[in-house]
Motif scaffolding. Sequence first.
Motif, PDB file in Angstrom:
ATOM      1  N   ASN A 110       5.553 -23.731 -19.869  1.00 15.24           N
ATOM      2  CA  ASN A 110       5.781 -23.819 -21.050  1.00 15.24           C
ATOM      3  C   ASN A 110       4.665 -23.853 -22.181  1.00 15.24           C
ATOM      4  OD1 ASN A 110       8.527 -24.763 -21.707  1.00 15.24           O
ATOM      5  ND2 ASN A 110       8.047 -26.232 -19.981  1.00 15.24           N
TER       6      ASN A 110
ATOM      7  N   GLY B 159      10.356 -26.234 -26.849  1.00 12.82           N
ATOM      8  CA  GLY B 159      10.188 -26.053 -25.346  1.00 12.82           C
ATOM      9  C   GLY B 159      10.392 -27.432 -24.336  1.00 12.82           C
TER      10      GLY B 159
ATOM     11  N   GLN C 208      11.572 -25.027 -33.147  1.00 11.10           N
ATOM     12  CA  GLN C 208      12.033 -24.396 -31.639  1.00 11.10           C
ATOM     13  C   GLN C 208      11.298 -25.448 -30.765  1.00 11.10           C
ATOM     14  OE1 GLN C 208      14.285 -21.968 -31.141  1.00 11.10           O
ATOM     15  NE2 GLN C 208      14.769 -22.187 -33.289  1.00 11.10           N
TER      16      GLN C 208
ATOM     17  N   GLN D  36      14.498 -25.251 -24.947  1.00  8.37           N
ATOM     18  CA  GLN D  36      14.279 -23.897 -24.224  1.00  8.37           C
ATOM     19  C   GLN D  36      13.685 -24.385 -22.941  1.00  8.37           C
ATOM     20  OE1 GLN D  36      12.813 -20.668 -26.253  1.00  8.37           O
ATOM     21  NE2 GLN D  36      13.512 -21.529 -28.194  1.00  8.37           N
ATOM     22  N   ARG D  37      13.969 -24.115 -21.888  1.00 13.99           N
ATOM     23  CA  ARG D  37      13.478 -24.912 -20.541  1.00 13.99           C
ATOM     24  C   ARG D  37      12.751 -23.720 -19.641  1.00 13.99           C
ATOM     25  NH1 ARG D  37      16.716 -29.248 -21.564  1.00 13.99           N
ATOM     26  NH2 ARG D  37      15.944 -31.314 -20.885  1.00 13.99           N
TER      27      ARG D  37
ATOM     28  N   GLN E 208      18.227 -28.034 -29.596  1.00 14.04           N
ATOM     29  CA  GLN E 208      18.329 -27.305 -28.162  1.00 14.04           C
ATOM     30  C   GLN E 208      16.990 -27.126 -27.668  1.00 14.04           C
ATOM     31  OE1 GLN E 208      20.214 -23.628 -29.202  1.00 14.04           O
ATOM     32  NE2 GLN E 208      22.275 -24.740 -29.273  1.00 14.04           N
TER      33      GLN E 208
ATOM     34  N   ARG F 276       6.515 -18.310 -28.325  1.00 13.68           N
ATOM     35  CA  ARG F 276       7.900 -18.296 -27.938  1.00 13.68           C
ATOM     36  C   ARG F 276       8.794 -19.633 -28.923  1.00 13.68           C
ATOM     37  NH1 ARG F 276       8.622 -15.472 -23.187  1.00 13.68           N
ATOM     38  NH2 ARG F 276      10.710 -16.147 -23.500  1.00 13.68           N
ATOM     39  N   PHE F 277       8.107 -20.614 -28.938  1.00  9.05           N
ATOM     40  CA  PHE F 277       8.412 -21.810 -29.383  1.00  9.05           C
ATOM     41  C   PHE F 277       7.471 -22.523 -30.430  1.00  9.05           C
ATOM     42  CE2 PHE F 277       8.569 -22.740 -24.813  1.00  9.05           C
ATOM     43  CZ  PHE F 277       7.330 -23.738 -24.973  1.00  9.05           C
TER      44      PHE F 277
END
Length: 256
Positions: free
Chosen positions: A168, A142, A140, A160-161, A158, A176-177
Amino acid sequence: MFRRTTTADRTMMNFCRLMCCLPFLCWSAATVAEEITLTNGEWPPYLSEQAPHYGIASRVVSEAFAQEGITVRYVFRPWRRAYLEAESGKYHGSVVWTFEKDRGEVFHFSDPIFEGRSVFFHLRTSTFDWKRFEDLLDYQIGGTVGYTYEFEKLPGIQVQRADTDSDNFRKLLAGRFDIFPSDIKVGYAVLRSGFPPEDVARITHHPRAYNVVSYHLILPKRHPESSRLLALFNRGLKKLRESPRAASYFDSFTTP
């Protein structure tokens, strides 16, 4: 005996006064430096309105122009506005930018000022490793709003921004990532200025850079002075690189 002042006498006196003033006039002209204005933005430690010399990249630009007798004034803007105000010719140019084809159509690019090295930040407890962009499919990722990443072109990846790099890093710390891409110096500057030491100690980076790119001064092609200023800046930058006094300016680009 009183003697009437003749026209010849007055001419000689005026000539003498002029000769006495010439050294002062020459000195005054020599002390008036040319001044230009460049747009700038927040990207510590390279660029910052709050940093000494406005950041290490700003300092190099200022010193390079100073080699040619030019003083630089900076106006700090959000990045898009900084770009547009330079493009329009409102200001003499902007610092610092990477080369892209569309930018090259409207701007002159200076010789490289420095190279930025971008890496993946991750938690020390992570077993993250990668050799090819395909390896990133297992993680994952960011990212920051407004940034584009080369590896995003790979189908299946993908990002996640979040709005800021600080956001971040908070998400990374919260799990979270898995990884967050950033210029190595910028990443550590964000961590050290905005996070407690115990949080900073939890984060590290992968030694393999995913991108190495040069950064430049840009001068709008529509501005009548740009070609002249470009030549002067490149000449001043070369002098600066050859100066032992300025070696530390460039050394500061190479350490995290």
